[in-house]
Design an enzyme around this catalytic site. Structure first.
Site, PDB file in Angstrom:
ATOM      1  N   SER A  13       0.911  -1.009   0.048  1.00  0.00           N
ATOM      2  CA  SER A  13      -0.021   0.111  -0.120  1.00  0.00           C
ATOM      3  C   SER A  13       0.818   1.221  -0.057  1.00  0.00           C
ATOM      4  O   SER A  13       1.777   1.351  -0.711  1.00  0.00           O
ATOM      5  CB  SER A  13      -1.136   0.205   1.200  1.00  0.00           C
ATOM      6  OG  SER A  13      -1.838   1.001   1.033  1.00  0.00           O
ATOM      7  N   ASP A  69      -8.201  -6.267  -5.163  1.00  0.00           N
ATOM      8  CA  ASP A  69      -8.066  -5.058  -4.409  1.00  0.00           C
ATOM      9  C   ASP A  69      -8.660  -3.953  -5.406  1.00  0.00           C
ATOM     10  O   ASP A  69      -8.621  -3.940  -6.396  1.00  0.00           O
ATOM     11  CB  ASP A  69      -6.529  -4.791  -4.658  1.00  0.00           C
ATOM     12  CG  ASP A  69      -5.996  -3.604  -3.678  1.00  0.00           C
ATOM     13  OD1 ASP A  69      -7.187  -3.017  -2.885  1.00  0.00           O
ATOM     14  OD2 ASP A  69      -4.896  -3.090  -3.570  1.00  0.00           O
ATOM     15  N   HIS A 121      -5.881  -6.375  -1.078  1.00  0.00           N
ATOM     16  CA  HIS A 121      -5.192  -5.565  -0.692  1.00  0.00           C
ATOM     17  C   HIS A 121      -3.806  -6.053   0.228  1.00  0.00           C
ATOM     18  O   HIS A 121      -2.676  -5.830  -0.081  1.00  0.00           O
ATOM     19  CB  HIS A 121      -5.590  -4.221  -0.057  1.00  0.00           C
ATOM     20  CG  HIS A 121      -4.759  -2.949   0.186  1.00  0.00           C
ATOM     21  ND1 HIS A 121      -4.181  -2.531  -1.050  1.00  0.00           N
ATOM     22  CD2 HIS A 121      -4.227  -2.242   0.856  1.00  0.00           C
ATOM     23  CE1 HIS A 121      -3.606  -1.301  -0.896  1.00  0.00           C
ATOM     24  NE2 HIS A 121      -3.472  -1.347   0.607  1.00  0.00           N
TER      25      HIS A 121
END
Length: 440
Positions: free
Chosen positions: A158, A359, A419
């Site tokens: 991320s 994601d 994610h």
């Protein structure tokens, strides 16, 4: 102060629910603080590789950087994703410690057990984040010289990927100048916030093609994304961050609360309702920082783990400054670092991008867009290659991922993952890590 345990978590036993057997974890550990600036203190936690087939000196060293900014590697990355124990202190079968020494760093300052003594010590941009990390790495490789010759990789997730890219470039320059001695072998950017605008602009098309938006919803999301685009193009990055928050609210309202971290799951509460009572910073920390600080994880980190570590200042609470970290970085949040990835590739650094199929916040469509705009001379060769399917490690004949590698650049598509890839597809994530570090 440095603490190394010959036998880790001696006060904890991992209990197998299925077998009823108790088995102590037997890996070697170390942890400490580094003062990176006046008033800024960063915490790191190292697990030496615990392999039955090789010594830790024969295996790579991986530094893991969490997202947010404000997410804790020592907490979330460690106990929720790749560390030797899960949040219930049970052994993790897919722990990366079985194939590498793993260094968790609570980064930027104020994250996890890292802390600042005063408000002006928080980082406000990735340049400061990278500068702080360089100080930490200088200390680490000087104090633990046994790792200077071991292949060193930075893995990230991320916003951690955005930081990892800039840190990698700063580290490459420092190694060339002789100010850091280590064997930097590459960086892996997982579901990374490299080009924020490309992510935002593809939310609508991605959700539409997966039947989570109708025509009207697509129009609403696209309109909100265009507002973000205008702010970015005008270099109004603080405004762009605020409009990004608005765009997320529009997505939630039109999808009945889709989970930005995995489109096949749904948040238990209607987060869009918070928009009317919270400013955008509060709303975004609720969306993207608090999920990394669940109540059970907070209790673990501020309870038995804090007691085990024995060096956490009395006035420091794990995660206590996380929302401040996010707030101080808000003006830098929407700035892209695609040019940094280009510089890394041109410098010969091994760069890997990996992304979860499910994601949304950093969808694969957006990742592909910025990759295709790279100025790297090897891009045409990369684009001409065909994807290679990879079987799931536990299911021969079932595709778990696709990958493509050309010269010093690689891209992995991890199927059925959102994610947080190691949480969603632990065996596939472990196999990918071994491939990147040239163990498979």
């Amino acid at each position: 102060m440095d603490r190394t345990a010959a036998c880790t978590l001696l006060f904890l036993l991992a209990v197998s629910v299925n077998t009823g057997l108790c088995s102590p974890l037997a890996a070697k550990e170390a942890w400490s603080y580094v003062k990176v600036r006046d008033g800024a203190h960063m915490f790191w936690w190292l697990y030496y590789a615990d392999s039955q087939s090789a010594q830790s000196s024969e295996l790579p060293l991986i530094m893991w950087l969490q997202g947010g900014p404000g997410g804790s590697g020592s907490g979330f990355g460690n106990f929720e994703e790749i560390g030797p124990l899960n949040r219930k202190l049970e052994p993790r079968k897919t722990s990366w410690v079985q194939a590498a020494s793993v260094l968790f760093v609570d980064n930027p300052v104020g994250t996890g057990f890292s802390y600042t003594d005063r408000p002006d010590a928080f980082a406000t941009n990735v340049a400061t984040v990278a500068s702080d990390m360089l100080v930490l790495l200088q200390h680490f490789f000087t104090e633990r010289a046994e790792f200077q010759s071991v292949p060193f990789y930075i893995f990230s997730e991320s916003y951690g990927g955005k930081m990892a890219a800039v840190i990698s470039l700063t580290l490459t320059e420092a190694i060339a100048q002789g100010t850091v001695k280590c064997n930097f072998a590459g960086v892996a950017l997982g579901d990374s916030w490299i080009s924020p605008l490309d992510s935002v602009m593809t939310w609508g098309p991605y959700l539409y093609t997966t039947s989570l938006l109708d025509d009207s919803g697509l129009a609403d999301v696209s309109s909100a994304a265009e507002a973000v685009k205008r702010a970015v193009e005008q270099q109004q990055f603080a405004k762009a961050t605020e409009l990004w928050s608005v765009a997320e609210t529009v997505v939630e309202q039109n999808t009945n609360g889709v989970n930005f971290y995995n489109i096949l799951t749904q948040e238990p509460d209607d987060r869009s309702s918070f928009a009317v009572v919270e400013n955008f910073i509060s709303l975004q920390t609720r969306r993207h920082i608090r999920p990394l600080h669940s109540q059970s994880l907070r209790e673990l980190m501020n309870g038995s783990i804090r007691k085990k570590l024995g060096i956490i200042p009395q006035n420091v609470t794990w995660g206590g400054q996380a929302e401040d970290v996010f707030s101080y970085m808000a003006g830098d949040f929407m700035r892209p670092v695609v040019d940094v990835v280009d510089q890394l590739l041109s410098a010969g650094v091994n760069v890997t991008v990996y992304n979860g199929q499910l994601d949304l916040i950093v969808d694969t469509m957006g990742q592909e867009l910025w990759v295709k705009r790279l100025k790297w001379e090897g891009l045409p060769g990369f684009n001409n290659m065909r994807w290679t399917p990879l079987d799931e490690p536990t299911s021969t004949g079932i595709t778990g991922a696709f990958c493509k590698t050309y010269k010093n650049f690689a891209f992995f598509w991890i199927l059925k993952a959102g994610h947080m890839i190691p949480s969603d597809q632990g065996p596939m994530a472990l196999q990918m890590m071994k491939m990147i570090t040239q163990q498979d």
